[in-house]
Design an enzyme around this catalytic site. Structure first.
Site, PDB file in Angstrom:
ATOM      1  N   VAL A  12       1.339  -1.460  -0.309  1.00  0.00           N
ATOM      2  CA  VAL A  12       0.578   0.543   0.112  1.00  0.00           C
ATOM      3  C   VAL A  12       1.086   1.275  -0.045  1.00  0.00           C
ATOM      4  CG1 VAL A  12      -1.799   1.254   1.256  1.00  0.00           C
ATOM      5  CG2 VAL A  12      -1.901  -1.039   0.946  1.00  0.00           C
ATOM      6  N   TYR A 145      -3.342  -6.454  17.813  1.00  0.00           N
ATOM      7  CA  TYR A 145      -3.099  -5.673  15.917  1.00  0.00           C
ATOM      8  C   TYR A 145      -4.002  -4.386  16.376  1.00  0.00           C
ATOM      9  CZ  TYR A 145      -3.980  -3.906  11.591  1.00  0.00           C
ATOM     10  OH  TYR A 145      -4.079  -3.159  10.478  1.00  0.00           O
ATOM     11  N   ARG A 215     -16.413 -10.397   4.381  1.00  0.00           N
ATOM     12  CA  ARG A 215     -15.211  -9.212   4.297  1.00  0.00           C
ATOM     13  C   ARG A 215     -15.979  -8.476   3.252  1.00  0.00           C
ATOM     14  NH1 ARG A 215     -15.720 -11.109   8.269  1.00  0.00           N
ATOM     15  NH2 ARG A 215     -13.697 -12.002   9.904  1.00  0.00           N
ATOM     16  N   ALA A 275     -12.558 -21.383  12.024  1.00  0.00           N
ATOM     17  CA  ALA A 275     -11.589 -20.580  13.248  1.00  0.00           C
ATOM     18  C   ALA A 275     -12.776 -18.853  13.976  1.00  0.00           C
ATOM     19  CB  ALA A 275     -10.760 -19.595  12.113  1.00  0.00           C
TER      20      ALA A 275
END
Length: 325
Positions: A12, A145, A215, A275
């Site tokens: 990015v 994070y 997402r 998950a």
């Protein structure tokens, strides 16, 4: 404007640096000892320093007095942050503090209070029930994070309150695709991993659960345009937060279907146990559209996959990706 881009050797960061240069800005790219150095637009100054080493930052001239900074240097892998939280807080928080300290020194010498644009993440929201997610959603990160990104945001907004900087926080969702010479080479992410299987570089794509987790994906070129727009979003002493997204949710199964559609090849799958992760993360990005007139013009899943496929490099490994990639 004289603009510093940290993390410019990344996927990015490289696109942001080139986008700013194309818009006529004088770009200085900060990298962390990457060899060979990244290919960036002609005229881009490349400097090297570790954000955790104040002396290195000073030697690289971070205190020279920039008009603006796009701060993208960070560690970004959610699952890795669960295993090594101290490293994530060191780089993402202490690194940001060190950067702001050098910028403050530059302001004292030059009299210029820079605009600092921080690359943050939807991970600060945790697992909200409200979808799409507005900026007013209270942050509740569930991993190191996200927590480290939230802490970096808070450092930035408190520093802005002193008048020494203006602060813009861009909370991104999933950035993908490719632009110019820059492509995502991180095989832990869903689209590079799926393309590796389609190209024959990997044997199988592991899907945790049924692939129904949703997402959203933003083209890296559109994300870079958000950084460009953010340079004029605030004045010193002000701070703003913007989600950067499309508002369009895409499941893992949808992504794999797009890869097969675009490449004309089969992505062989193997199913793994589910998950623990949010079932949906989709942005309410009405604010950035209204206030900065930003539009995601390249962020359809087929365009993202097609651009990534054009830049795909073979990787020989078996990938096992979570429901959300």
């Amino acid at each position: 404007m004289r603009v510093l881009v940290t993390g410019a050797a990344g996927f990015v960061g490289g696109v942001v640096a080139d986008t700013l240069a194309a818009a006529g800005h004088q770009v200085t790219a900060l990298i962390h000892n990457e060899l060979p150095p990244p290919r960036l637009a002609p005229g881009t100054e490349i400097i090297s320093a570790d954000l955790l080493e104040i002396d290195e930052l000073a030697a690289a001239g971070i205190d020279r007095g920039f008009d603006a900074v796009c701060h993208l240097a960070a560690l970004t892998r959610v699952r890795e942050s669960l295993r090594d939280p101290l490293r994530y807080f060191a780089v993402n928080v202490t690194g940001t503090v060190n950067l702001l300290g050098l910028l403050e020194r530059g302001t004292e010498v030059s009299g210029i209070a820079p605009i600092v644009v921080l690359g943050s993440s939807c991970a600060v929201y945790g697992t909200p029930e409200t979808q799409p997610i507005p900026e007013t959603q209270p942050p509740a990160p569930t991993n190191a994070y996200g927590a480290s990104k939230l802490a970096a945001e808070q450092v930035l907004t408190h520093q802005a309150a002193t008048g020494r900087i203006g602060a813009v926080v861009l909370r991104s969702f999933n950035i993908a695709g490719a632009a110019g010479v820059h492509a995502d080479r991180d095989g832990t992410r869903i689209i590079p991993a799926a393309l590796a299987v389609a190209s024959g570089a990997s044997d199988v794509f592991g899907v945790n659960g049924d692939g129904a987790v949703i997402r959203e994906y933003v083209h890296v070129g559109d994300m870079a345009d958000a950084y460009l727009a953010a340079l004029d979003a605030v004045a010193p002493g002000q701070s703003e937060i913007f989600n950067v997204g499309t508002g369009v949710g895409v499941s893992v199964a949808d992504v794999l279907a797009a890869v097969e559609r675009v490449t004309g090849r089969t992505v062989r799958r193997v199913r793994r146990p589910p998950a623990v992760e949010p079932p949906m993360l989709v942005a309410d990005s009405r604010r950035i559209r209204a206030e900065l007139t930003w539009r995601p013009t390249r962020s359809t899943i087929d365009r993202i996959v097609a651009d990534a496929w054009d830049h795909a490099a073979p990787r020989a490994s078996v990938q096992m990706i979570g429901q959300g990639g």
